[in-house]
Design a protein around this motif. Structure first.
Motif, mmCIF file in Angstrom:
data_model
loop_
_atom_site.group_PDB
_atom_site.id
_atom_site.type_symbol
_atom_site.label_atom_id
_atom_site.label_comp_id
_atom_site.label_asym_id
_atom_site.label_seq_id
_atom_site.Cartn_x
_atom_site.Cartn_y
_atom_site.Cartn_z
ATOM 1 N N TYR A 45 2.266 5.141 -8.350
ATOM 2 C CA TYR A 45 2.469 5.455 -6.950
ATOM 3 C C TYR A 45 1.519 6.532 -6.450
ATOM 4 N N GLN A 46 0.518 6.885 -7.249
ATOM 5 C CA GLN A 46 -0.525 7.780 -6.773
ATOM 6 C C GLN A 46 -1.448 7.021 -5.820
ATOM 7 N N VAL A 47 -2.133 7.779 -4.957
ATOM 8 C CA VAL A 47 -2.910 7.158 -3.877
ATOM 9 C C VAL A 47 -3.920 6.129 -4.383
ATOM 10 N N ASN A 76 10.353 7.018 -7.465
ATOM 11 C CA ASN A 76 9.795 8.342 -7.731
ATOM 12 C C ASN A 76 8.314 8.375 -7.354
ATOM 13 N N PRO A 77 7.924 9.151 -6.344
ATOM 14 C CA PRO A 77 6.512 9.172 -5.931
ATOM 15 C C PRO A 77 5.584 9.849 -6.936
ATOM 16 N N PHE A 94 0.814 -1.215 0.000
ATOM 17 C CA PHE A 94 0.000 0.000 0.000
ATOM 18 C C PHE A 94 0.852 1.271 0.000
ATOM 19 N N ARG A 95 2.173 1.133 0.133
ATOM 20 C CA ARG A 95 3.045 2.290 0.262
ATOM 21 C C ARG A 95 3.947 2.440 -0.957
ATOM 22 N N ILE A 96 4.620 3.585 -1.012
ATOM 23 C CA ILE A 96 5.569 3.840 -2.101
ATOM 24 C C ILE A 96 6.908 3.207 -1.736
#
Length: 742
Positions: A229-231, A223-224, A216-218
């Protein structure tokens, strides 16, 4: 820790050797000559020499036994290959993140394959599985963080400095093996083995949970701003990852029980039971590609590792030429982490070997603790010079390997014994003659040479078999002709087979060769989702629990008092019948608290790798503290070297009327505290609520269950025993009753 081990060896063995030599001395001058090199060398290498002599006698048979197992040998080989390769790939990916790409899954796979190949051919205990474990990853991560902060080391010389750490580690391991430090392994009783096995299972489950949460995390270092890697896509990746993880976990566990399924042909059920786990990995990897075309390429996330032919991937293999560039002070400073790694490897390697050859497996070949630690030191040296992290004995893969070979041996032996039993029935032999024929064939199939230890295990006693016939309990009589209603080969042969293991080297060799092929097959390996890996970690944790008495005693403590009789109705550990429940509870709670203490220490940065110290402290606790708390007989039962099982307890009284009278009296006495539902559920079907018709064996079991109920039970419990859940109608048992009894 290492100094304590060496001191232990000196205190135990040197005084004895000195006294023996002193008895043969005729003068003080000869006594002073005690330090002659011949005596010292003979003492120092005694353990290694004994191991080599013992294993050399069965070395040829190890290979012959493997090559004579036909295609069946592939099932345990593939099973342990996936159990070894997937965690090594995950640890390699973690190592790549922690070392900024200096080491990766290519190096961990290469180390596992190389060390496994050497051990399968030259090792003392071929059942032991080697691999790069998580403690190695932790230590290498710590060493990298230390090296990159030093201007005269930096990340450029990290691998070279790690090579010096391996040199010191190898030297310490070789010294421990030479001076017999492995003798301390025999002082580890079942308490330590169970605790260590449970700790490894908890750590694997922890990795599975942490990995599922990380979905669930980056990821670190990515690169966020990328779309995946968007919510919304992080949540999607996490939820889809849970489906893949739980899907693999549930289907893998179910596939291991395929032989007892009622669906499919025999060969199909056997195929799923043997190859179901790797098959599930392939199936759920295929399912991960079922997402739509609008899904970003990073959902779900997959394993990442550079290929062996990528630029700069081969620089580690020539690290030996850079080791001279390491400053002298850091060459000496490498001794500090080497002490921790050597102590960790010594403990892990020895305990993994011990758990792979526990007494209940009835292994016939001798152990080789001293020689294996010596070989481990040599392999650590090779790995350091090649720039790859070392491998050592791992859990739970090693005991999983032994269990899979026990299943293989049982299949081979059972097939032959069923054929002999059916042929004996056709020839109208007596049960005693049939048993003798089967036991002779069993002895021949063991194929134990005269150079090895004599076989200590025969088939179980045929007279122990009981059956229900014509409404009564009958014991098997060896002098009468075989009756299929008394002895059915397809069903009763399993009850006669003891646990034995197919001891050979081929499965270990095959699995490490397959791990080596994974280095070149990295483009294919990278298609596996990381969430499938977390599901496999959870599967390994759960698969290692059966047979662990600590786990079974924890379940017993969680069982309601009025439901503990159900434990006796199934195959159970013998201590359940012989040790008071209060003693079991105290012993189990101590182990559980100690387990939590060991688990808590693993969370301490760096110092967490010193958790073996707690296991060494179990030696004085077991020898000096436990005898003052527990009775000797109870302690012997709870900490027995062998896992002894007791069969299910059934009621076998001859008088049916007495049983029915006692049953009805028991029900009448509990009428005020009994709910109709429980008794009705026991004697009617769930779906349509119709009355069941069952053999008298079930009737005896039912009556025994009702008798064991305490007056404290509620209404629902007893009534559920003899009625259905669906419609609540009474069950009918096929017991021939007269009118009065009815």
């Amino acid at each position: 820790l290492l100094l304590l081990l060496l001191l232990f060896c000196l205190l135990i063995f040197l005084p004895k050797l000195f006294l023996v030599y002193a008895l043969h001395c005729t003068s003080v001058r000869k006594l002073l000559g005690f330090v002659a090199m011949q005596s010292v060398v003979a003492f120092a290498f005694q353990g290694i020499a004994n191991d080599v002599r013992g294993r050399a006698k069965c070395y040829r048979q190890d290979w012959v036994s493997g090559f004579t197992s036909s295609f069946r040998i592939l099932a345990p080989s593939l099973y342990i290959f996936f159990a070894s390769a997937l965690p090594v790939i995950a640890f390699g990916e973690q190592l790549q993140r922690d070392t900024d790409g200096e080491l990766s899954a290519v190096q961990t796979l290469a180390s596992t394959a190389l060390c496994g190949l050497i051990h399968s051919v030259l090792g003392g205990q071929p059942l032991l599985i080697l691999g790069v474990a998580e403690p190695t990853v932790i230590m290498y991560s710590f060493m990298y963080r230390f090296a990159k902060t030093k201007h005269n080391l930096g990340h450029q010389l990290f691998v070279a400095w790690a090579g010096w750490v391996c040199v010191w580690t190898a030297l310490l391991l070789i010294l421990l093996a030479i001076f017999g430090a492995c003798s301390i392994v025999n002082r580890f009783t079942r308490v330590a083995g169970e605790l260590f096995g449970m700790l490894i299972a908890v750590l694997f489950m922890q990795e599975a949970i942490k990995g599922a949460v990380e979905e669930f995390r980056i990821p670190k270092g990515h690169n966020p701003k990328l779309e995946q890697y968007q919510v919304p896509w992080c949540i999607t990746n996490g939820m889809f990852g849970l489906v893949l993880s739980f899907g693999l976990l549930l289907t893998a566990l179910k596939s291991r029980t395929a032989r007892s399924w009622r669906y499919g042909t025999g060969w199909l059920r056997g195929f799923i039971a043997d190859y179901g786990v790797p098959l599930m990995v392939v199936i759920w990897t295929g399912i991960s590609y079922s997402s739509s075309g609008d899904t970003p390429s990073g959902v779900p996330r997959r394993l990442f590792s550079p290929t062996p032919w990528a630029p700069g991937a081969a620089k580690n293999w020539t690290v030996v030429k850079d080791m001279g560039a390491v400053p002298y002070v850091y060459m000496l400073a490498a001794f500090i982490p080497a002490v921790m790694i050597a102590g960790l490897y010594f403990f892990d390697h020895s305990v993994a070997s011990q758990m792979a050859q526990q007494k209940e497996y009835n292994l016939q070949n001798p152990s080789a603790y001293h020689y294996d630690v010596l070989l481990l030191g040599i392999m650590v040296l090779f790995c350091g010079l090649l720039g790859i992290p070392p491998s050592n004995g791992v859990l739970p893969q090693s005991p999983m390997h032994t269990k899979s070979l026990a299943t293989l041996k049982r299949q081979i032996v059972r097939k032959k014994l069923v054929e002999i039993a059916k042929k004996s029935i056709e020839n109208q032999l007596t049960l005693g003659e049939l048993y003798v024929n089967m036991n002779d064939v069993y002895q021949k199939m063991e194929n134990i040479s005269s150079l090895q230890a004599p076989l200590e295990w025969d088939l179980k006693d045929l007279k122990a078999l009981n059956c229900f016939k014509d409404g009564a309990v009958h014991s098997v009589v060896p002098e009468v002709p075989v009756d299929l209603s008394v002895f059915d080969p397809d069903k009763d042969v399993d009850a006669l087979l003891p646990i034995t293991v197919k001891e050979q080297r081929l499965t270990n060799l095959i699995q490490c060769l397959l791990v080596g092929l994974c280095v070149g097959g990295m483009p294919v390996i990278k298609k596996i989702p990381t969430s499938v890996l977390w599901g496999y970690f959870a599967y390994m944790a759960i698969e290692s629990l059966p047979g662990n008495q600590l786990w079974e005693r924890l379940l017993l403590l969680l069982t309601a008092p009025n439901r503990r009789y159900k434990v006796l109705e199934d195959v159970h550990a013998s201590f359940v019948e012989t040790v008071p429940f209060k003693t079991i509870a105290i012993f189990t709670l101590f182990q559980f608290v100690y387990l939590m203490l060991c688990f808590g220490i693993t969370w301490i940065p760096i110092a967490g790798v010193l958790f073996p110290v707690l296991f060494f402290t179990l030696i004085p606790i077991r020898q000096y503290c436990f005898p003052k708390i527990f009775e000797a007989q109870h302690l012997w039962e709870l900490d027995a070297a062998e896992y002894e099982e007791a069969s299910a307890i059934l009621c076998e009284q001859a008088s049916r009327e007495a049983e029915l009278h006692r049953l009805s009296s028991r029900v009448r006495s509990l009428r005020d505290t009994v709910d109709d539902a429980e008794i009705l559920d026991e004697i009617t079907t769930r779906g349509r609520g119709e009355l069941k018709v069952c053999p008298e064996a079930d009737f005896y079991q039912l009556s025994g269950r009702v008798q064991s109920l305490q007056p404290a039970v509620d209404d629902a419990e007893i009534l559920d025993e003899i009625t259905t859940r669906g419609r609540g109608e009474l069950k009918v048992h096929s017991v021939h009753l007269d009118a009065r009894t009815g």
